[in-house]
Motif scaffolding. Sequence first.
Motif, PDB file in Angstrom:
ATOM      1  N   PRO A   1      20.100  22.039 -10.847  1.00 48.14           N
ATOM      2  CA  PRO A   1      19.697  20.677 -10.472  1.00 48.14           C
ATOM      3  C   PRO A   1      19.467  20.518  -8.959  1.00 48.14           C
ATOM      4  O   PRO A   1      18.544  19.817  -8.546  1.00 48.14           O
ATOM      5  N   GLU A   2      20.258  21.197  -8.156  1.00 47.33           N
ATOM      6  CA  GLU A   2      20.102  21.112  -6.699  1.00 47.33           C
ATOM      7  C   GLU A   2      18.781  21.749  -6.252  1.00 47.33           C
ATOM      8  O   GLU A   2      18.073  21.200  -5.403  1.00 47.33           O
ATOM      9  N   GLN A   3      18.481  22.936  -6.804  1.00 52.02           N
ATOM     10  CA  GLN A   3      17.205  23.592  -6.481  1.00 52.02           C
ATOM     11  C   GLN A   3      16.039  22.704  -6.898  1.00 52.02           C
ATOM     12  O   GLN A   3      15.073  22.543  -6.151  1.00 52.02           O
ATOM     13  N   GLU A   4      16.149  22.136  -8.065  1.00 54.45           N
ATOM     14  CA  GLU A   4      15.060  21.323  -8.591  1.00 54.45           C
ATOM     15  C   GLU A   4      14.855  20.064  -7.758  1.00 54.45           C
ATOM     16  O   GLU A   4      13.725  19.646  -7.509  1.00 54.45           O
ATOM     17  N   ARG A   5      15.940  19.466  -7.301  1.00 49.12           N
ATOM     18  CA  ARG A   5      15.821  18.262  -6.456  1.00 49.12           C
ATOM     19  C   ARG A   5      15.030  18.579  -5.182  1.00 49.12           C
ATOM     20  O   ARG A   5      14.188  17.802  -4.755  1.00 49.12           O
ATOM     21  N   GLU A   6      15.271  19.745  -4.591  1.00 46.19           N
ATOM     22  CA  GLU A   6      14.538  20.106  -3.370  1.00 46.19           C
ATOM     23  C   GLU A   6      13.083  20.459  -3.659  1.00 46.19           C
ATOM     24  O   GLU A   6      12.197  20.164  -2.856  1.00 46.19           O
ATOM     25  N   ILE A   7      12.815  21.063  -4.805  1.00 43.16           N
ATOM     26  CA  ILE A   7      11.427  21.324  -5.197  1.00 43.16           C
ATOM     27  C   ILE A   7      10.702  19.994  -5.407  1.00 43.16           C
ATOM     28  O   ILE A   7       9.571  19.816  -4.955  1.00 43.16           O
ATOM     29  N   VAL A   8      11.367  19.061  -6.077  1.00 42.61           N
ATOM     30  CA  VAL A   8      10.778  17.734  -6.296  1.00 42.61           C
ATOM     31  C   VAL A   8      10.492  17.066  -4.960  1.00 42.61           C
ATOM     32  O   VAL A   8       9.429  16.460  -4.767  1.00 42.61           O
ATOM     33  N   ARG A   9      11.407  17.169  -4.020  1.00 37.02           N
ATOM     34  CA  ARG A   9      11.199  16.583  -2.679  1.00 37.02           C
ATOM     35  C   ARG A   9       9.928  17.168  -2.047  1.00 37.02           C
ATOM     36  O   ARG A   9       9.106  16.443  -1.496  1.00 37.02           O
ATOM     37  N   THR A  10       9.756  18.476  -2.150  1.00 40.18           N
ATOM     38  CA  THR A  10       8.571  19.138  -1.593  1.00 40.18           C
ATOM     39  C   THR A  10       7.306  18.682  -2.303  1.00 40.18           C
ATOM     40  O   THR A  10       6.282  18.380  -1.663  1.00 40.18           O
ATOM     41  N   GLU A  11       7.357  18.616  -3.634  1.00 43.40           N
ATOM     42  CA  GLU A  11       6.185  18.196  -4.410  1.00 43.40           C
ATOM     43  C   GLU A  11       5.816  16.748  -4.107  1.00 43.40           C
ATOM     44  O   GLU A  11       4.640  16.410  -3.971  1.00 43.40           O
ATOM     45  N   LEU A  12       6.820  15.886  -3.981  1.00 38.96           N
ATOM     46  CA  LEU A  12       6.555  14.492  -3.610  1.00 38.96           C
ATOM     47  C   LEU A  12       5.888  14.411  -2.242  1.00 38.96           C
ATOM     48  O   LEU A  12       4.974  13.612  -2.033  1.00 38.96           O
ATOM     49  N   GLY A  13       6.348  15.243  -1.317  1.00 46.91           N
ATOM     50  CA  GLY A  13       5.740  15.261   0.013  1.00 46.91           C
ATOM     51  C   GLY A  13       4.266  15.622  -0.044  1.00 46.91           C
ATOM     52  O   GLY A  13       3.436  15.011   0.641  1.00 46.91           O
ATOM     53  N   LYS A  14       3.916  16.593  -0.886  1.00 42.96           N
ATOM     54  CA  LYS A  14       2.506  16.986  -1.050  1.00 42.96           C
ATOM     55  C   LYS A  14       1.697  15.835  -1.645  1.00 42.96           C
ATOM     56  O   LYS A  14       0.581  15.544  -1.192  1.00 42.96           O
TER      57      LYS A  14
ATOM     58  N   ALA B   1       0.838  -1.206   0.000  1.00 43.12           N
ATOM     59  CA  ALA B   1       0.000   0.000   0.000  1.00 43.12           C
ATOM     60  C   ALA B   1       0.872   1.256   0.000  1.00 43.12           C
ATOM     61  O   ALA B   1       0.583   2.225  -0.721  1.00 43.12           O
ATOM     62  N   LEU B   2       1.945   1.242   0.769  1.00 37.15           N
ATOM     63  CA  LEU B   2       2.849   2.391   0.802  1.00 37.15           C
ATOM     64  C   LEU B   2       3.549   2.577  -0.536  1.00 37.15           C
ATOM     65  O   LEU B   2       3.769   3.714  -0.968  1.00 37.15           O
ATOM     66  N   HIS B   3       3.863   1.490  -1.214  1.00 31.48           N
ATOM     67  CA  HIS B   3       4.508   1.590  -2.525  1.00 31.48           C
ATOM     68  C   HIS B   3       3.577   2.245  -3.538  1.00 31.48           C
ATOM     69  O   HIS B   3       4.037   2.934  -4.455  1.00 31.48           O
ATOM     70  N   GLU B   4       2.273   2.055  -3.377  1.00 31.44           N
ATOM     71  CA  GLU B   4       1.310   2.730  -4.256  1.00 31.44           C
ATOM     72  C   GLU B   4       1.279   4.233  -3.976  1.00 31.44           C
ATOM     73  O   GLU B   4       0.959   5.022  -4.857  1.00 31.44           O
ATOM     74  N   VAL B   5       1.610   4.616  -2.754  1.00 31.76           N
ATOM     75  CA  VAL B   5       1.674   6.029  -2.391  1.00 31.76           C
ATOM     76  C   VAL B   5       2.956   6.651  -2.937  1.00 31.76           C
ATOM     77  O   VAL B   5       2.942   7.712  -3.548  1.00 31.76           O
ATOM     78  N   CYS B   6       4.088   5.969  -2.713  1.00 24.87           N
ATOM     79  CA  CYS B   6       5.403   6.477  -3.109  1.00 24.87           C
ATOM     80  C   CYS B   6       6.292   5.295  -3.475  1.00 24.87           C
ATOM     81  O   CYS B   6       6.418   4.356  -2.692  1.00 24.87           O
ATOM     82  N   ALA B   7       6.923   5.368  -4.629  1.00 26.50           N
ATOM     83  CA  ALA B   7       7.727   4.257  -5.138  1.00 26.50           C
ATOM     84  C   ALA B   7       9.086   4.117  -4.458  1.00 26.50           C
ATOM     85  O   ALA B   7       9.816   3.179  -4.751  1.00 26.50           O
ATOM     86  N   SER B   8       9.424   5.008  -3.547  1.00 22.27           N
ATOM     87  CA  SER B   8      10.701   4.891  -2.834  1.00 22.27           C
ATOM     88  C   SER B   8      10.611   3.800  -1.777  1.00 22.27           C
ATOM     89  O   SER B   8       9.820   3.892  -0.837  1.00 22.27           O
ATOM     90  N   SER B   9      11.441   2.774  -1.920  1.00 25.00           N
ATOM     91  CA  SER B   9      11.433   1.695  -0.928  1.00 25.00           C
ATOM     92  C   SER B   9      11.950   2.183   0.425  1.00 25.00           C
ATOM     93  O   SER B   9      11.487   1.728   1.471  1.00 25.00           O
TER      94      SER B   9
ATOM     95  N   GLY C   1       8.145   6.347 -10.221  1.00 31.05           N
ATOM     96  CA  GLY C   1       6.770   5.884 -10.083  1.00 31.05           C
ATOM     97  C   GLY C   1       5.737   6.863 -10.610  1.00 31.05           C
ATOM     98  O   GLY C   1       4.542   6.599 -10.512  1.00 31.05           O
ATOM     99  N   HIS C   2       6.185   7.978 -11.160  1.00 32.24           N
ATOM    100  CA  HIS C   2       5.258   9.004 -11.633  1.00 32.24           C
ATOM    101  C   HIS C   2       5.361   9.165 -13.143  1.00 32.24           C
ATOM    102  O   HIS C   2       6.446   9.399 -13.664  1.00 32.24           O
ATOM    103  N   PRO C   3       4.223   9.092 -13.838  1.00 29.49           N
ATOM    104  CA  PRO C   3       4.246   9.305 -15.282  1.00 29.49           C
ATOM    105  C   PRO C   3       4.372  10.796 -15.598  1.00 29.49           C
ATOM    106  O   PRO C   3       4.083  11.642 -14.750  1.00 29.49           O
ATOM    107  N   PRO C   4       4.806  11.126 -16.815  1.00 32.66           N
ATOM    108  CA  PRO C   4       4.894  12.540 -17.203  1.00 32.66           C
ATOM    109  C   PRO C   4       3.520  13.218 -17.143  1.00 32.66           C
ATOM    110  O   PRO C   4       2.497  12.581 -17.394  1.00 32.66           O
ATOM    111  N   ILE C   5       3.524  14.500 -16.825  1.00 27.27           N
ATOM    112  CA  ILE C   5       2.287  15.280 -16.828  1.00 27.27           C
ATOM    113  C   ILE C   5       1.704  15.248 -18.238  1.00 27.27           C
ATOM    114  O   ILE C   5       2.407  15.465 -19.215  1.00 27.27           O
ATOM    115  N   GLY C   6       0.410  14.970 -18.301  1.00 30.83           N
ATOM    116  CA  GLY C   6      -0.266  14.892 -19.586  1.00 30.83           C
ATOM    117  C   GLY C   6      -0.307  13.490 -20.166  1.00 30.83           C
ATOM    118  O   GLY C   6      -0.964  13.244 -21.167  1.00 30.83           O
ATOM    119  N   ARG C   7       0.405  12.556 -19.510  1.00 28.13           N
ATOM    120  CA  ARG C   7       0.407  11.169 -19.980  1.00 28.13           C
ATOM    121  C   ARG C   7       0.259  10.227 -18.785  1.00 28.13           C
ATOM    122  O   ARG C   7       1.196   9.513 -18.416  1.00 28.13           O
TER     123      ARG C   7
END
Length: 169
Positions: A142-155, A23-31, A71-77
């Motif tokens: 890339p560093e800024q983007e990694r932290e934005i991605v971390r925040t978006e994944l958290g949401k 169930a957690l893997h369906e939420v987030c693909a990070s083991s 675990g996330h498909p591209p936006i729009g697909r």
Amino acid sequence: MTSSPLPGLARFNTSQDSAALAALHEVCASSAWGSKLLAQRPYATVEALFDASDAAMAELSAEDLAEAMAGHPPIGRPKPGDPTSSREQSGMAGAAEALKAEMLELNLAYQERFGHVFLICATGRTGEQMRDAVRERMSNSPEQEREIVRTELGKINRIRLTRLVAEGE
């Protein structure tokens, strides 16, 4: 929450490890994320589950983040047959063909620049808002983007965890 846990939370707390981890893997693909949340069961409240999720997300390595993003498909697909990605990306479903084509181009440019899929908490966003976000984020390091991605994944994880513990009520 001062009342007893939601039935879905109680079910999650008491389910077998293999079922809870699936169930957690369906939420987030990070083991790594899933293992951290599994190890802290039982959760007294949904807020405690969210706090554990946020803490686990903050600790993910670059490799763990890459696993989560995979675990996330591209936006729009959205993934065919996957109601979760279709629901989360519903803002693109009714978008004009020109906007869908532009998002495809932007997704490819983003992936070329950063080496991974453009990730945004798409729930409640219009196609135009997602397009504007990818355009804006292309100038990040890339560093800024990694932290934005971390925040978006958290949401995204919070939305999906809410759905997980509300199921069956």
